[in-house]
Design a protein around this motif. Structure first.
Motif, PDB file in Angstrom:
ATOM      1  N   GLY A  31      20.542 -18.706  21.558  1.00  0.00           N
ATOM      2  CA  GLY A  31      20.014 -19.385  20.382  1.00  0.00           C
ATOM      3  C   GLY A  31      19.088 -18.497  19.564  1.00  0.00           C
ATOM      4  O   GLY A  31      19.160 -18.466  18.326  1.00  0.00           O
ATOM      5  N   ALA A  32      18.222 -17.758  20.246  1.00  0.00           N
ATOM      6  CA  ALA A  32      17.306 -16.860  19.538  1.00  0.00           C
ATOM      7  C   ALA A  32      18.076 -15.739  18.851  1.00  0.00           C
ATOM      8  O   ALA A  32      17.759 -15.357  17.719  1.00  0.00           O
ATOM      9  N   PHE A  50       8.985 -17.082  19.022  1.00  0.00           N
ATOM     10  CA  PHE A  50       8.416 -18.342  19.491  1.00  0.00           C
ATOM     11  C   PHE A  50       9.478 -19.188  20.186  1.00  0.00           C
ATOM     12  O   PHE A  50       9.246 -19.729  21.264  1.00  0.00           O
ATOM     13  N   ALA A  51      10.646 -19.287  19.567  1.00  0.00           N
ATOM     14  CA  ALA A  51      11.714 -20.099  20.160  1.00  0.00           C
ATOM     15  C   ALA A  51      12.160 -19.519  21.505  1.00  0.00           C
ATOM     16  O   ALA A  51      12.365 -20.256  22.468  1.00  0.00           O
ATOM     17  N   GLY A  55      11.682 -21.101  25.412  1.00  0.00           N
ATOM     18  CA  GLY A  55      12.758 -21.229  26.395  1.00  0.00           C
ATOM     19  C   GLY A  55      12.421 -20.533  27.706  1.00  0.00           C
ATOM     20  O   GLY A  55      12.708 -21.057  28.786  1.00  0.00           O
ATOM     21  N   LEU A  56      11.817 -19.361  27.620  1.00  0.00           N
ATOM     22  CA  LEU A  56      11.421 -18.645  28.842  1.00  0.00           C
ATOM     23  C   LEU A  56      10.378 -19.425  29.629  1.00  0.00           C
ATOM     24  O   LEU A  56      10.427 -19.498  30.861  1.00  0.00           O
ATOM     25  N   ALA A  57       9.414 -20.010  28.906  1.00  0.00           N
ATOM     26  CA  ALA A  57       8.381 -20.808  29.582  1.00  0.00           C
ATOM     27  C   ALA A  57       8.999 -22.024  30.268  1.00  0.00           C
ATOM     28  O   ALA A  57       8.643 -22.357  31.407  1.00  0.00           O
ATOM     29  N   THR A  58       9.940 -22.667  29.597  1.00  0.00           N
ATOM     30  CA  THR A  58      10.612 -23.816  30.192  1.00  0.00           C
ATOM     31  C   THR A  58      11.401 -23.399  31.426  1.00  0.00           C
ATOM     32  O   THR A  58      11.392 -24.074  32.462  1.00  0.00           O
ATOM     33  N   SER A  59      12.073 -22.259  31.337  1.00  0.00           N
ATOM     34  CA  SER A  59      12.827 -21.739  32.473  1.00  0.00           C
ATOM     35  C   SER A  59      11.916 -21.467  33.662  1.00  0.00           C
ATOM     36  O   SER A  59      12.261 -21.774  34.808  1.00  0.00           O
TER      37      SER A  59
END
Length: 107
Positions: A31-32, A50-51, A55-59
């Protein structure tokens, strides 16, 4: 009986959480990259970092959940120390990503 059931089912749950984390990284990266390419073509400014960082933080949250569940299966102190270090490292990475997101968002 319950302990045996947990020992059998927990590795599957842990693997599922790990796979979810990998999937989130993959979707976020694709997506990024698509947003980045779209920004190049349209010449408009896009906040790709940021996007992707989100996603990395959510992962990392999924992966830390898997690590926490692994503590149930620990049999030796050595395993617990290694697991604790992995959790600490992932928490530190999560903190750094959130810090970076806040700094970029302020700009």
């Amino acid at each position: 009986m319950l302990e045996e059931w947990i020992a059998q089912i927990l590795p599957w749950i842990i693997s599922l959480l790990e796979l979810m984390g990998i999937f989130v990284v993959l979707v976020s990266a694709v997506g990024a990259f698509i947003r980045y390419l779209r920004g190049l073509i349209t010449r408009e400014e896009v906040d790709v970092k940021f996007a992707f960082a989100n996603g990395l933080a959510t992962s990392l949250e999924f992966k830390m959940g898997a690590e926490i569940l692994k503590t149930v299966l620990v049999r030796e102190l050595k395993e617990l120390v290694v697991l604790g270090l992995v959790i600490l490292l992932r928490a530190l990475l999560s903190f750094l990503i959130h810090f970076e997101m806040q700094q970029n968002h302020k700009k």
